[in-house]
Write a protein that holds these residues in place. Sequence first.
Motif, PDB file in Angstrom:
ATOM      1  N   MET A   3     -11.542   5.682  -2.736  1.00 43.53           N
ATOM      2  CA  MET A   3     -11.318   7.097  -2.469  1.00 43.53           C
ATOM      3  C   MET A   3      -9.836   7.286  -2.182  1.00 43.53           C
ATOM      4  O   MET A   3      -9.368   6.984  -1.094  1.00 43.53           O
ATOM      5  CB  MET A   3     -12.166   7.566  -1.286  1.00 43.53           C
ATOM      6  N   THR A   4      -9.077   7.767  -3.159  1.00 43.99           N
ATOM      7  CA  THR A   4      -7.637   7.841  -3.013  1.00 43.99           C
ATOM      8  C   THR A   4      -7.057   8.946  -3.880  1.00 43.99           C
ATOM      9  O   THR A   4      -7.660   9.347  -4.883  1.00 43.99           O
ATOM     10  CB  THR A   4      -6.973   6.506  -3.404  1.00 43.99           C
ATOM     11  N   LEU A   5      -5.893   9.448  -3.468  1.00 42.05           N
ATOM     12  CA  LEU A   5      -5.151  10.383  -4.294  1.00 42.05           C
ATOM     13  C   LEU A   5      -4.152   9.652  -5.175  1.00 42.05           C
ATOM     14  O   LEU A   5      -3.496  10.265  -6.013  1.00 42.05           O
ATOM     15  CB  LEU A   5      -4.421  11.401  -3.408  1.00 42.05           C
ATOM     16  N   SER A   6      -4.018   8.330  -4.967  1.00 48.64           N
ATOM     17  CA  SER A   6      -3.130   7.511  -5.790  1.00 48.64           C
ATOM     18  C   SER A   6      -3.933   6.943  -6.955  1.00 48.64           C
ATOM     19  O   SER A   6      -5.014   6.403  -6.747  1.00 48.64           O
ATOM     20  CB  SER A   6      -2.537   6.370  -4.962  1.00 48.64           C
ATOM     21  N   PHE A   7      -3.401   7.069  -8.157  1.00 51.69           N
ATOM     22  CA  PHE A   7      -4.095   6.517  -9.318  1.00 51.69           C
ATOM     23  C   PHE A   7      -3.104   6.319 -10.450  1.00 51.69           C
ATOM     24  O   PHE A   7      -2.017   6.910 -10.469  1.00 51.69           O
ATOM     25  CB  PHE A   7      -5.240   7.434  -9.771  1.00 51.69           C
ATOM     26  N   ILE A  25      -1.278   0.911 -19.257  1.00 50.91           N
ATOM     27  CA  ILE A  25      -0.107   0.023 -19.223  1.00 50.91           C
ATOM     28  C   ILE A  25       0.420  -0.106 -17.808  1.00 50.91           C
ATOM     29  O   ILE A  25       0.689  -1.211 -17.313  1.00 50.91           O
ATOM     30  CB  ILE A  25       0.988   0.556 -20.174  1.00 50.91           C
ATOM     31  N   MET A  26       0.562   1.016 -17.112  1.00 51.67           N
ATOM     32  CA  MET A  26       1.056   0.988 -15.736  1.00 51.67           C
ATOM     33  C   MET A  26       0.027   0.354 -14.808  1.00 51.67           C
ATOM     34  O   MET A  26       0.368  -0.358 -13.861  1.00 51.67           O
ATOM     35  CB  MET A  26       1.373   2.415 -15.279  1.00 51.67           C
ATOM     36  N   HIS A  27      -1.241   0.580 -15.073  1.00 53.69           N
ATOM     37  CA  HIS A  27      -2.316   0.011 -14.268  1.00 53.69           C
ATOM     38  C   HIS A  27      -2.249  -1.516 -14.298  1.00 53.69           C
ATOM     39  O   HIS A  27      -2.300  -2.175 -13.259  1.00 53.69           O
ATOM     40  CB  HIS A  27      -3.657   0.495 -14.818  1.00 53.69           C
ATOM     41  N   GLU A  28      -2.109  -2.081 -15.496  1.00 51.55           N
ATOM     42  CA  GLU A  28      -2.053  -3.535 -15.623  1.00 51.55           C
ATOM     43  C   GLU A  28      -0.720  -4.084 -15.132  1.00 51.55           C
ATOM     44  O   GLU A  28      -0.671  -5.177 -14.557  1.00 51.55           O
ATOM     45  CB  GLU A  28      -2.279  -3.950 -17.074  1.00 51.55           C
ATOM     46  N   ALA A  29       0.369  -3.330 -15.331  1.00 52.07           N
ATOM     47  CA  ALA A  29       1.687  -3.792 -14.877  1.00 52.07           C
ATOM     48  C   ALA A  29       1.704  -3.965 -13.369  1.00 52.07           C
ATOM     49  O   ALA A  29       2.195  -4.980 -12.852  1.00 52.07           O
ATOM     50  CB  ALA A  29       2.770  -2.812 -15.317  1.00 52.07           C
ATOM     51  N   CYS A  30       1.174  -3.002 -12.639  1.00 52.00           N
ATOM     52  CA  CYS A  30       1.139  -3.090 -11.174  1.00 52.00           C
ATOM     53  C   CYS A  30       0.240  -4.238 -10.721  1.00 52.00           C
ATOM     54  O   CYS A  30       0.571  -4.960  -9.773  1.00 52.00           O
ATOM     55  CB  CYS A  30       0.653  -1.773 -10.588  1.00 52.00           C
ATOM     56  N   LEU A  31      -0.890  -4.420 -11.398  1.00 54.05           N
ATOM     57  CA  LEU A  31      -1.791  -5.521 -11.063  1.00 54.05           C
ATOM     58  C   LEU A  31      -1.129  -6.867 -11.317  1.00 54.05           C
ATOM     59  O   LEU A  31      -1.189  -7.771 -10.473  1.00 54.05           O
ATOM     60  CB  LEU A  31      -3.080  -5.405 -11.870  1.00 54.05           C
ATOM     61  N   ARG A  44       0.789  -1.230   0.000  1.00 51.67           N
ATOM     62  CA  ARG A  44       0.000   0.000   0.000  1.00 51.67           C
ATOM     63  C   ARG A  44       0.825   1.287   0.000  1.00 51.67           C
ATOM     64  O   ARG A  44       0.281   2.374   0.083  1.00 51.67           O
ATOM     65  CB  ARG A  44      -0.985   0.017   1.173  1.00 51.67           C
ATOM     66  N   SER A  45       2.144   1.182  -0.075  1.00 53.25           N
ATOM     67  CA  SER A  45       2.952   2.391  -0.187  1.00 53.25           C
ATOM     68  C   SER A  45       2.739   3.013  -1.570  1.00 53.25           C
ATOM     69  O   SER A  45       2.736   2.318  -2.574  1.00 53.25           O
ATOM     70  CB  SER A  45       4.434   2.072   0.010  1.00 53.25           C
ATOM     71  N   ARG A  46       2.576   4.297  -1.605  1.00 50.94           N
ATOM     72  CA  ARG A  46       2.445   5.000  -2.881  1.00 50.94           C
ATOM     73  C   ARG A  46       3.821   5.309  -3.439  1.00 50.94           C
ATOM     74  O   ARG A  46       4.821   5.246  -2.734  1.00 50.94           O
ATOM     75  CB  ARG A  46       1.642   6.296  -2.688  1.00 50.94           C
ATOM     76  N   LEU A 100      -2.493  -2.422  -2.885  1.00 49.96           N
ATOM     77  CA  LEU A 100      -2.108  -1.441  -3.893  1.00 49.96           C
ATOM     78  C   LEU A 100      -2.967  -0.188  -3.744  1.00 49.96           C
ATOM     79  O   LEU A 100      -4.187  -0.245  -3.939  1.00 49.96           O
ATOM     80  CB  LEU A 100      -2.258  -2.011  -5.302  1.00 49.96           C
ATOM     81  N   ALA A 101      -2.311   0.936  -3.435  1.00 43.91           N
ATOM     82  CA  ALA A 101      -3.039   2.173  -3.143  1.00 43.91           C
ATOM     83  C   ALA A 101      -3.844   2.665  -4.344  1.00 43.91           C
ATOM     84  O   ALA A 101      -4.886   3.290  -4.176  1.00 43.91           O
ATOM     85  CB  ALA A 101      -2.055   3.258  -2.695  1.00 43.91           C
ATOM     86  N   ARG A 102      -3.386   2.371  -5.561  1.00 44.15           N
ATOM     87  CA  ARG A 102      -4.073   2.891  -6.742  1.00 44.15           C
ATOM     88  C   ARG A 102      -5.419   2.213  -6.993  1.00 44.15           C
ATOM     89  O   ARG A 102      -6.172   2.642  -7.870  1.00 44.15           O
ATOM     90  CB  ARG A 102      -3.174   2.773  -7.977  1.00 44.15           C
ATOM     91  N   PHE A 103      -5.745   1.161  -6.253  1.00 44.08           N
ATOM     92  CA  PHE A 103      -7.032   0.473  -6.424  1.00 44.08           C
ATOM     93  C   PHE A 103      -8.036   0.806  -5.311  1.00 44.08           C
ATOM     94  O   PHE A 103      -9.123   0.245  -5.288  1.00 44.08           O
ATOM     95  CB  PHE A 103      -6.826  -1.045  -6.489  1.00 44.08           C
ATOM     96  N   ILE A 104      -7.670   1.699  -4.400  1.00 41.95           N
ATOM     97  CA  ILE A 104      -8.605   2.123  -3.355  1.00 41.95           C
ATOM     98  C   ILE A 104      -9.662   3.021  -3.984  1.00 41.95           C
ATOM     99  O   ILE A 104      -9.374   3.819  -4.882  1.00 41.95           O
ATOM    100  CB  ILE A 104      -7.856   2.869  -2.232  1.00 41.95           C
TER     101      ILE A 104
END
Length: 246
Positions: free
Chosen positions: A215-219, A224-230, A62-64, A209-213
């Motif tokens: 309500m978040t400021l991480s996105f 490409i980056m979305h799927e790579a992190c997943l 969960r670290s951004r 993963l913070a980008r999947f929360i």
Amino acid sequence: MVTIPLHCPHCQSEILVRNGHALNGKQLYRCRSCGRQSRENPTPHAYPKARREEILSAYQERSRLRGLTRTFGVSRTTVSLWIKKKVAQLPPFSTTVLAPDPEDAASCTLELDELWSFVLKKVNQIWVWIALCRKTRQVVAYALGDRSAKTCQRLWEAIPQGYLQGHCFTDFWVAYSAVISDEQHTAVGKETGETAHVERWNNTLRQRLARFIRMTLSFSKSVIMHEACLLLFLHRYNRERAILLM
């Protein structure tokens, strides 16, 4: 006086031109052959492989990216590059999935669900479709796209052959019934508990993963980056599940 010729570290060409200075004052050069940039007397990697793996592991807790900059002093651009390189080196996702027992019907029972996320702005919705094995808790297949039957079809086609004969439990979203035959599909409500494992997995993803929360400021700024992190997370998750089952 001894002159040491300069070579491009990427293509070994000697056709280099000066191209400004780095933040530490070192001369930068651009190669006219390959167009890539290098610096004078480059230092070895500031982050050894073990250190890079440690930082990537911290990212999956969960670290951004900006949080990693504050904690480890590493640039978020550098971490993004590490993620993309590591994903490019990963083996096929199917290799992380344990084969079901052909004599045990429960080992190929699947729970399917879709998870809302977005890229760059919330109007750009990206739904994460997951097929989870009820017995092993491994993710056997995934797909990214909209919430239509077309994306559901891609999820179904990504499921390994050994699991395609198993029974599937989903919610009442119409895309599932349009793709999966009635004989091996049961649509249920959350109160039945038949999709409890995949619903719990959704919470795990959001916690890691913070980008999947929601309500978040991480996105993510790109698909490409979305799927790579997943995908990086899915490989690690499936490997950990396989070790627990040994």
